[in-house]
Design a protein around this motif. Structure first.
Motif, PDB file in Angstrom:
ATOM      1  N   GLY A 179      31.083 -23.663 -30.574  1.00 54.12           N
ATOM      2  CA  GLY A 179      30.392 -24.683 -29.783  1.00 54.12           C
ATOM      3  C   GLY A 179      30.594 -24.480 -28.297  1.00 54.12           C
ATOM      4  N   VAL A 180      31.846 -24.229 -27.896  1.00 51.37           N
ATOM      5  CA  VAL A 180      32.135 -24.049 -26.465  1.00 51.37           C
ATOM      6  C   VAL A 180      31.413 -22.825 -25.926  1.00 51.37           C
ATOM      7  CG1 VAL A 180      33.961 -23.466 -24.839  1.00 51.37           C
ATOM      8  CG2 VAL A 180      34.312 -25.296 -26.459  1.00 51.37           C
ATOM      9  N   GLY A 181      31.429 -21.746 -26.703  1.00 49.22           N
ATOM     10  CA  GLY A 181      30.737 -20.534 -26.286  1.00 49.22           C
ATOM     11  C   GLY A 181      29.253 -20.778 -26.088  1.00 49.22           C
ATOM     12  N   TYR A 182      28.652 -21.435 -27.047  1.00 45.86           N
ATOM     13  CA  TYR A 182      27.229 -21.741 -27.001  1.00 45.86           C
ATOM     14  C   TYR A 182      26.904 -22.595 -25.785  1.00 45.86           C
ATOM     15  CZ  TYR A 182      22.739 -22.664 -29.240  1.00 45.86           C
ATOM     16  OH  TYR A 182      21.426 -22.721 -29.542  1.00 45.86           O
ATOM     17  N   LEU A 183      27.739 -23.609 -25.574  1.00 44.20           N
ATOM     18  CA  LEU A 183      27.537 -24.568 -24.491  1.00 44.20           C
ATOM     19  C   LEU A 183      27.580 -23.879 -23.133  1.00 44.20           C
ATOM     20  CD1 LEU A 183      27.389 -27.651 -24.230  1.00 44.20           C
ATOM     21  CD2 LEU A 183      29.837 -27.665 -24.102  1.00 44.20           C
ATOM     22  N   VAL A 184      28.636 -23.088 -22.909  1.00 41.56           N
ATOM     23  CA  VAL A 184      28.797 -22.427 -21.618  1.00 41.56           C
ATOM     24  C   VAL A 184      27.700 -21.396 -21.427  1.00 41.56           C
ATOM     25  CG1 VAL A 184      30.328 -21.029 -20.211  1.00 41.56           C
ATOM     26  CG2 VAL A 184      31.262 -22.854 -21.580  1.00 41.56           C
ATOM     27  N   GLY A 185      27.389 -20.651 -22.496  1.00 40.92           N
ATOM     28  CA  GLY A 185      26.323 -19.649 -22.403  1.00 40.92           C
ATOM     29  C   GLY A 185      25.000 -20.265 -22.008  1.00 40.92           C
ATOM     30  N   LYS A 186      24.657 -21.372 -22.673  1.00 33.71           N
ATOM     31  CA  LYS A 186      23.386 -22.038 -22.383  1.00 33.71           C
ATOM     32  C   LYS A 186      23.381 -22.595 -20.966  1.00 33.71           C
ATOM     33  CE  LYS A 186      20.820 -21.640 -25.985  1.00 33.71           C
ATOM     34  NZ  LYS A 186      19.507 -21.005 -25.911  1.00 33.71           N
ATOM     35  N   THR A 187      24.546 -23.074 -20.497  1.00 34.05           N
ATOM     36  CA  THR A 187      24.598 -23.597 -19.130  1.00 34.05           C
ATOM     37  C   THR A 187      24.364 -22.479 -18.122  1.00 34.05           C
ATOM     38  OG1 THR A 187      26.221 -25.190 -19.901  1.00 34.05           O
ATOM     39  CG2 THR A 187      25.965 -24.952 -17.535  1.00 34.05           C
ATOM     40  N   ILE A 188      24.980 -21.320 -18.380  1.00 32.83           N
ATOM     41  CA  ILE A 188      24.769 -20.181 -17.476  1.00 32.83           C
ATOM     42  C   ILE A 188      23.296 -19.779 -17.486  1.00 32.83           C
ATOM     43  CG2 ILE A 188      25.307 -17.745 -17.117  1.00 32.83           C
ATOM     44  CD1 ILE A 188      28.092 -18.346 -18.228  1.00 32.83           C
ATOM     45  N   GLU A 189      22.708 -19.755 -18.679  1.00 29.49           N
ATOM     46  CA  GLU A 189      21.292 -19.410 -18.814  1.00 29.49           C
ATOM     47  C   GLU A 189      20.431 -20.373 -17.999  1.00 29.49           C
ATOM     48  OE1 GLU A 189      19.176 -19.329 -22.788  1.00 29.49           O
ATOM     49  OE2 GLU A 189      20.666 -17.737 -22.995  1.00 29.49           O
ATOM     50  N   GLY A 190      20.723 -21.657 -18.178  1.00 31.69           N
ATOM     51  CA  GLY A 190      19.942 -22.675 -17.477  1.00 31.69           C
ATOM     52  C   GLY A 190      20.113 -22.579 -15.973  1.00 31.69           C
ATOM     53  N   THR A 191      21.352 -22.304 -15.540  1.00 20.78           N
ATOM     54  CA  THR A 191      21.605 -22.208 -14.099  1.00 20.78           C
ATOM     55  C   THR A 191      20.935 -20.972 -13.512  1.00 20.78           C
ATOM     56  OG1 THR A 191      23.731 -23.198 -14.575  1.00 20.78           O
ATOM     57  CG2 THR A 191      23.412 -22.384 -12.366  1.00 20.78           C
ATOM     58  N   ALA A 192      20.919 -19.868 -14.285  1.00 19.16           N
ATOM     59  CA  ALA A 192      20.258 -18.658 -13.806  1.00 19.16           C
ATOM     60  C   ALA A 192      18.762 -18.898 -13.667  1.00 19.16           C
ATOM     61  CB  ALA A 192      20.520 -17.501 -14.771  1.00 19.16           C
ATOM     62  N   ARG A 193      18.194 -19.681 -14.565  1.00 21.57           N
ATOM     63  CA  ARG A 193      16.767 -19.981 -14.542  1.00 21.57           C
ATOM     64  C   ARG A 193      16.421 -20.928 -13.393  1.00 21.57           C
ATOM     65  NH1 ARG A 193      13.438 -19.786 -19.796  1.00 21.57           N
ATOM     66  NH2 ARG A 193      15.248 -18.755 -20.657  1.00 21.57           N
ATOM     67  N   GLN A 194      17.238 -21.967 -13.252  1.00 20.33           N
ATOM     68  CA  GLN A 194      16.969 -22.962 -12.212  1.00 20.33           C
ATOM     69  C   GLN A 194      18.265 -23.281 -11.457  1.00 20.33           C
ATOM     70  OE1 GLN A 194      14.790 -25.446 -14.979  1.00 20.33           O
ATOM     71  NE2 GLN A 194      13.610 -26.202 -13.242  1.00 20.33           N
ATOM     72  N   PRO A 195      18.606 -22.415 -10.486  1.00 18.51           N
ATOM     73  CA  PRO A 195      19.889 -22.586  -9.791  1.00 18.51           C
ATOM     74  C   PRO A 195      20.017 -23.940  -9.110  1.00 18.51           C
ATOM     75  CG  PRO A 195      18.870 -20.501  -9.225  1.00 18.51           C
ATOM     76  CD  PRO A 195      17.845 -21.283  -9.987  1.00 18.51           C
ATOM     77  N   GLU A 196      18.877 -24.564  -8.741  1.00 17.02           N
ATOM     78  CA  GLU A 196      18.963 -25.838  -8.020  1.00 17.02           C
ATOM     79  C   GLU A 196      19.489 -26.952  -8.925  1.00 17.02           C
ATOM     80  OE1 GLU A 196      16.244 -24.161  -8.631  1.00 17.02           O
ATOM     81  OE2 GLU A 196      14.670 -25.423  -9.498  1.00 17.02           O
ATOM     82  N   LEU A 197      19.419 -26.746 -10.241  1.00 14.62           N
ATOM     83  CA  LEU A 197      19.956 -27.766 -11.156  1.00 14.62           C
ATOM     84  C   LEU A 197      21.406 -27.500 -11.520  1.00 14.62           C
ATOM     85  CD1 LEU A 197      17.055 -28.449 -13.676  1.00 14.62           C
ATOM     86  CD2 LEU A 197      17.864 -29.870 -11.821  1.00 14.62           C
TER      87      LEU A 197
END
Lengths: 75, 336
Positions: A25-43
């Motif tokens: 779960g933690v791996g998935y969570l952090v990975g998805k957050t990095i993905e999301g931040t890479a896509r939209q750094p302003e968020l």
């Protein structure tokens, strides 16, 4: 089997097996957050806040397992 | 000559400007920087040898769970009123210190807020940042309006109080059971202890939240209406499955998970630190094994100490307060 040995095994098994799910779960969570931040750094800031909330919720599951293990060990 | 659009020139200019910046000279590692790891490792090894060569009887006796024993009075004797143990053990002292810390924090915010035109000091901006964080990030989960005004102070003070509880737990205080230099000593043994690693402390805080969110739910919907909101928007026979789960969630799982999350995090962190700080005493074995284990263990303890103090302590305080806010607002909000 000796009762003490069984209790020690119960603690080890509960804590160890209980760490698998939250680990994924933690791996998935952090990975998805990095993905999301890479896509939209302003968020990034918002996502980080949500990530920490999710991290604590996920991480807590490990401790439920640990607490039940400790219950088995000491009771 | 090709025509270049103004935007393209601007882009080219900015690129040029970026290239014009001379590359930073490679930083020479200072003497301190070069010696940092050797010095740290040497210090760890000294501690390792010190513990490994220590009294085997003392090592044999070492048990990290003893640190969490609250049966010894620290100040005064064994006081009992009507069969209830009221002696001041170290948990009480830690609670009082955290209370003092959060009271001073509140007083400081109050005093500086009324002096707007003064030059901002470092302490002031730090304290104000903490207050703003509590106001925006934590109480932000409450819906605006009446509920926000009523419970912002509650969730913010829960945050500040638990933060102080958790942070004080990483300061070694002389509140151990034994005295330095035997029974005759006047100073108690130093130790790190977290009162939030005691489930009775955290369950009390959780029961506060539990009482408040049920009170707000009943107030917003009426008793029957509040019980109806537990259907989670479902209708018909599915309710037979959904409703018991919701009852369990609202009455048991929410407060218990709040309490257990904080308690187990702090307990496991402190057990780990204590265990690693005296690893040689735990695993025993020959002298070489002891020294090696203790050196490694001390390093691990140091890393975990920094991790627990830097991240976990603040994170758990934050989570507790945010979830309290979320539970309160979800109990009071309108369900469709």
């Amino acid at each position: 089997m000796d009762v003490d040995a069984a209790k020690a095994l119960a603690l080890g098994l509960a804590a160890g097996l209980g760490a698998i799910g939250p680990g994924i779960g933690v791996g998935y969570l952090v990975g998805k957050t990095i993905e999301g931040t890479a896509r939209q750094p302003e968020l990034g800031g918002q996502l980080r806040g949500l990530m920490f909330l999710g991290l604590a919720l996920t991480e807590a599951i490990t401790f439920y397992a640990l607490v039940f293990g400790l219950l088995a060990f000491f009771l | 000559m090709t025509t270049v659009s103004p935007t393209a020139t601007a882009v080219a200019d900015s690129k040029l400007a970026q290239q014009d910046v001379p590359p930073a000279a490679p930083r020479k590692p200072s003497l301190l920087g070069r010696l940092f790891f050797p010095v740290v490792f040497a210090a760890l090894a000294v501690w390792g040898v010190f513990i490994a060569l220590g009294d085997p009887v003392v090592k044999e006796k070492f048990d990290p769970t003893e640190e969490f024993d609250l049966s010894h009075a620290v100040i005064g004797g064994h006081w009992e009123v009507a069969g209830i143990d009221l002696s001041i053990n170290k948990g009480v002292v830690y609670l009082a210190l955290a209370l003092l810390g959060s009271a001073l924090f509140a007083l400081y915010v109050y005093r500086t807020a009324s002096k707007r035109n003064k030059v901002e000091t470092k302490t002031q901006s730090g304290v104000e940042a903490a207050y703003e964080f509590a106001y925006d990030q934590i109480a932000g989960s409450l819906p605006n309006g009446k509920l926000f005004n009523r419970y912002m102070p509650f969730v913010a003070s829960v945050f500040i109080f638990i933060w102080f509880l958790n942070m004080i737990s990483f300061v070694p205080l002389p509140l151990g059971h034994e005295f330095i230099g035997g029974d005759g000593g006047f100073l108690r043994a130093f130790g790190v202890y977290a009162v939030s690693s005691n489930i009775f402390c955290t369950i009390t805080l959780a029961i506060l939240t539990f009482g408040i969110y049920h009170y707000e739910g009943v107030k917003a919907h009426g008793l029957l209406g509040y019980l109806k909101t537990w259907s989670a928007g479902q209708k018909g026979p599915v309710l037979i499955l959904v409703y018991p789960v919701e009852i369990l969630t609202n009455l048991v799982l929410k407060p218990v998970s709040l309490a257990v999350r904080l308690f187990a995090n702090m307990l496991s962190g402190h057990v780990l630190i204590l265990l690693m700080m005296a690893l040689a005493g735990v695993i025993g074995g020959s002298l070489a094994v002891s020294i090696f284990a203790q050196t490694m263990g001390t390093g691990i303890a140091l890393v975990f100490y920094l991790f627990e103090m830097g991240l976990v302590a603040s994170l758990q305080a934050f989570i507790f307060a945010v979830l309290s806010a979320i539970y309160i607002s979800s109990a009071a909000e309108e369900h469709h």
